[in-house]
Scaffold this motif. Sequence first.
Motif, mmCIF file in Angstrom:
data_model
loop_
_atom_site.group_PDB
_atom_site.id
_atom_site.type_symbol
_atom_site.label_atom_id
_atom_site.label_comp_id
_atom_site.label_asym_id
_atom_site.label_seq_id
_atom_site.Cartn_x
_atom_site.Cartn_y
_atom_site.Cartn_z
ATOM 1 N N ARG A 284 0.810 -1.222 0.000
ATOM 2 C CA ARG A 284 0.000 0.000 0.000
ATOM 3 C C ARG A 284 0.844 1.274 0.000
ATOM 4 N N GLY A 285 1.863 1.335 0.832
ATOM 5 C CA GLY A 285 2.710 2.530 0.883
ATOM 6 C C GLY A 285 3.389 2.812 -0.448
ATOM 7 N N GLY A 286 3.971 1.784 -1.031
ATOM 8 C CA GLY A 286 4.633 1.939 -2.322
ATOM 9 C C GLY A 286 3.665 2.275 -3.442
ATOM 10 N N LEU A 287 2.493 1.651 -3.398
ATOM 11 C CA LEU A 287 1.471 1.955 -4.399
ATOM 12 C C LEU A 287 1.033 3.416 -4.287
ATOM 13 N N ASP A 288 0.837 3.875 -3.061
ATOM 14 C CA ASP A 288 0.423 5.265 -2.857
ATOM 15 C C ASP A 288 1.494 6.240 -3.342
ATOM 16 N N ARG A 289 2.763 5.924 -3.089
ATOM 17 C CA ARG A 289 3.838 6.806 -3.572
ATOM 18 C C ARG A 289 3.879 6.829 -5.099
ATOM 19 N N ALA A 290 3.766 5.666 -5.716
ATOM 20 C CA ALA A 290 3.807 5.599 -7.180
ATOM 21 C C ALA A 290 2.615 6.318 -7.793
ATOM 22 N N LEU A 291 1.440 6.121 -7.233
ATOM 23 C CA LEU A 291 0.253 6.791 -7.760
ATOM 24 C C LEU A 291 0.318 8.289 -7.494
ATOM 25 N N GLY A 292 0.762 8.676 -6.303
ATOM 26 C CA GLY A 292 0.845 10.086 -5.948
ATOM 27 C C GLY A 292 1.767 10.873 -6.868
ATOM 28 N N ALA A 293 2.807 10.206 -7.352
ATOM 29 C CA ALA A 293 3.745 10.868 -8.259
ATOM 30 C C ALA A 293 3.110 11.163 -9.619
ATOM 31 N N ARG A 294 2.008 10.503 -9.919
ATOM 32 C CA ARG A 294 1.367 10.671 -11.220
ATOM 33 C C ARG A 294 0.045 11.435 -11.151
ATOM 34 N N LEU A 295 -0.368 11.793 -9.953
ATOM 35 C CA LEU A 295 -1.643 12.484 -9.787
ATOM 36 C C LEU A 295 -1.404 13.950 -9.478
ATOM 37 N N ASN A 296 -2.193 14.823 -10.102
ATOM 38 C CA ASN A 296 -2.077 16.256 -9.827
ATOM 39 C C ASN A 296 -2.631 16.612 -8.459
ATOM 40 N N LYS A 297 -3.663 15.918 -8.038
ATOM 41 C CA LYS A 297 -4.239 16.122 -6.711
ATOM 42 C C LYS A 297 -4.810 14.793 -6.244
ATOM 43 N N PRO A 298 -4.893 14.609 -4.940
ATOM 44 C CA PRO A 298 -5.416 13.339 -4.440
ATOM 45 C C PRO A 298 -6.888 13.158 -4.825
ATOM 46 N N PRO A 299 -7.223 11.987 -5.354
ATOM 47 C CA PRO A 299 -8.624 11.722 -5.685
ATOM 48 C C PRO A 299 -9.394 11.319 -4.426
ATOM 49 N N PRO A 300 -10.705 11.221 -4.527
ATOM 50 C CA PRO A 300 -11.482 10.698 -3.395
ATOM 51 C C PRO A 300 -10.969 9.297 -3.014
ATOM 52 N N GLU A 301 -11.123 8.945 -1.753
ATOM 53 C CA GLU A 301 -10.590 7.669 -1.261
ATOM 54 C C GLU A 301 -11.137 6.467 -2.042
ATOM 55 N N ALA A 302 -12.391 6.508 -2.432
ATOM 56 C CA ALA A 302 -12.964 5.386 -3.196
ATOM 57 C C ALA A 302 -12.236 5.207 -4.524
ATOM 58 N N VAL A 303 -11.873 6.298 -5.159
ATOM 59 C CA VAL A 303 -11.132 6.234 -6.429
ATOM 60 C C VAL A 303 -9.721 5.725 -6.164
ATOM 61 N N MET A 304 -9.112 6.201 -5.091
ATOM 62 C CA MET A 304 -7.755 5.768 -4.746
ATOM 63 C C MET A 304 -7.714 4.262 -4.501
ATOM 64 N N GLU A 305 -8.746 3.729 -3.869
ATOM 65 C CA GLU A 305 -8.802 2.281 -3.630
ATOM 66 C C GLU A 305 -8.800 1.512 -4.948
ATOM 67 N N LEU A 306 -9.553 1.999 -5.907
ATOM 68 C CA LEU A 306 -9.594 1.342 -7.212
ATOM 69 C C LEU A 306 -8.254 1.463 -7.933
ATOM 70 N N LEU A 307 -7.637 2.624 -7.832
ATOM 71 C CA LEU A 307 -6.324 2.811 -8.454
ATOM 72 C C LEU A 307 -5.283 1.880 -7.839
ATOM 73 N N ARG A 308 -5.356 1.695 -6.526
ATOM 74 C CA ARG A 308 -4.429 0.763 -5.860
ATOM 75 C C ARG A 308 -4.612 -0.655 -6.398
ATOM 76 N N LEU A 309 -5.849 -1.065 -6.552
ATOM 77 C CA LEU A 309 -6.099 -2.423 -7.092
ATOM 78 C C LEU A 309 -5.508 -2.561 -8.483
ATOM 79 N N GLY A 310 -5.753 -1.581 -9.334
ATOM 80 C CA GLY A 310 -5.213 -1.635 -10.691
ATOM 81 C C GLY A 310 -3.703 -1.630 -10.717
#
Length: 94
Positions: free
Chosen positions: A64-90
């Motif tokens: 989860r931590g690594g996924l959040d860092r990788a996704l955060g580096a590609r996102l302009n702003k944090p999405p809603p938590e429900a969207v973030m959960e789906l992005l983590r799965l993908g």
Amino acid sequence: MARPSPQASEQGLASRRAALNIVRAALERRAGLEEALSGPEIAALEPRDRSFARALAMAVLRRRGGLDRALGARLNKPPPEAVMELLRLGAAQA
């Protein structure tokens, strides 16, 4: 490339939905992981889909931590938590 059958697509969605629910349960409740892994939603899946859902959920929980860092580096702003959960799965599946 051949398109998957509607039944195969629905099975894929069901296993991913189950993985998402396993992750949510593990993070929200103390005994949530065990409850989710033995619950009716996961039991209703075919053995192969059940294994996939479990493996995907565990990958998200472990990384989860690594996924959040990788996704955060590609996102302009944090999405809603429900969207973030789906992005983590993908991202965990990729």
